[in-house]
Design a protein around this motif. Sequence first.
Motif, PDB file in Angstrom:
ATOM      1  N   SER A 192       0.673   8.996  -6.021  1.00  0.00           N
ATOM      2  CA  SER A 192       0.850  10.416  -5.683  1.00  0.00           C
ATOM      3  C   SER A 192       1.645  11.181  -6.744  1.00  0.00           C
ATOM      4  N   VAL A 193       2.491  10.471  -7.497  1.00  0.00           N
ATOM      5  CA  VAL A 193       3.286  11.156  -8.521  1.00  0.00           C
ATOM      6  C   VAL A 193       2.688  10.978  -9.910  1.00  0.00           C
ATOM      7  N   TYR A 194       1.669  10.138 -10.022  1.00  0.00           N
ATOM      8  CA  TYR A 194       1.068   9.886 -11.337  1.00  0.00           C
ATOM      9  C   TYR A 194       0.436  11.162 -11.896  1.00  0.00           C
ATOM     10  N   GLY A 195       0.773  11.503 -13.121  1.00  0.00           N
ATOM     11  CA  GLY A 195       0.229  12.679 -13.779  1.00  0.00           C
ATOM     12  C   GLY A 195       0.946  13.979 -13.483  1.00  0.00           C
ATOM     13  N   THR A 196       1.935  13.971 -12.590  1.00  0.00           N
ATOM     14  CA  THR A 196       2.692  15.183 -12.290  1.00  0.00           C
ATOM     15  C   THR A 196       3.677  15.474 -13.414  1.00  0.00           C
ATOM     16  N   PRO A 250       0.819  -1.229   0.000  1.00  0.00           N
ATOM     17  CA  PRO A 250       0.000   0.000   0.000  1.00  0.00           C
ATOM     18  C   PRO A 250       0.847   1.271   0.000  1.00  0.00           C
ATOM     19  N   LEU A 251       1.938   1.280   0.781  1.00  0.00           N
ATOM     20  CA  LEU A 251       2.813   2.448   0.808  1.00  0.00           C
ATOM     21  C   LEU A 251       3.460   2.672  -0.547  1.00  0.00           C
ATOM     22  N   TYR A 252       3.923   1.593  -1.163  1.00  0.00           N
ATOM     23  CA  TYR A 252       4.595   1.700  -2.466  1.00  0.00           C
ATOM     24  C   TYR A 252       3.635   2.231  -3.532  1.00  0.00           C
ATOM     25  N   TYR A 253       2.452   1.628  -3.618  1.00  0.00           N
ATOM     26  CA  TYR A 253       1.532   2.019  -4.682  1.00  0.00           C
ATOM     27  C   TYR A 253       0.846   3.356  -4.395  1.00  0.00           C
ATOM     28  N   SER A 254       0.705   3.713  -3.133  1.00  0.00           N
ATOM     29  CA  SER A 254       0.171   5.042  -2.833  1.00  0.00           C
ATOM     30  C   SER A 254       1.173   6.125  -3.226  1.00  0.00           C
ATOM     31  N   ARG A 255       2.476   5.847  -3.036  1.00  0.00           N
ATOM     32  CA  ARG A 255       3.511   6.811  -3.467  1.00  0.00           C
ATOM     33  C   ARG A 255       3.537   6.878  -4.989  1.00  0.00           C
TER      34      ARG A 255
END
Length: 262
Positions: free
Chosen positions: A201-205, A193-198
């Motif tokens: 969080s950067v997706y689309g930036t 969960p921590l890995y995929y949430s991070r």
Amino acid sequence: MDPFSQLILAISTASFFTFQWLFHSVSPWMSPRITAGFLRLTPKQKIEWNSRTVSTFHALVVGLFCLYILLFDDAVNQDPVWGDPTMVKINVAVTAGYLVSDLLLIFYYWKAIGDKLFVIHHLAALYAYYYVLGQGMLPYFANFRLIAEFSTPCVNQRWFFEVLGYPKSSKPNMANGVMMAVVFFLVRIAVMPLYYSRMYSVYGTDAFNRVPLGGRSAWICSSICLDVMNLMWMHKIARGCYKVLRSSRQGKSGTQENGKTE
């Protein structure tokens, strides 16, 4: 090629030859001095023993370096996509050398240690790490994957106990089995969960959009591939651990106070 890229290439090459040396020379020399049981192993078992000894050494070295980066490398933690990848590249270079070395051994000794899942695992990791070493992208995520190496020593130790003839119900084997299940879950499953949430969080930036399509594919596809295998392995480990603990409890419940079984 710039000087730092030459250094990374040199580290990967040195890593490859170091792990080959550990497999062919150090482990065969050291193992019988640690336990006489090594001399009673079959040739195939000795090959796998040496391979797992090298695997354990790699896991401890790279895992500790990975943990240091996660705790103290602010540049990577603050910018997971394009942060300064210097330390991560060094760590990944060591792992790349190991993976190539292990693939060579797997193919050469296929009858003893051949495993299709390990080949897929190594190739997926090398494909992803190519973008880290070549273009310095996604250092946080590349390093984060390496925290999984902390589960490797317990997995290997379980095999060592097995070929040395330790009963599954023995205290050392059971303690290692429980530790293996717990550590494997913590560093490979609980962190998902921590890995995929991070990642989300950067997706689309802007930083994400600068990553080429090949890099995105390597990052996302290899992550999913590796985690599917981690879930499969976790399932097997959990079932094995449950069976051993259950048989141990049944053995105790069948023993009377005077020590005789019913």
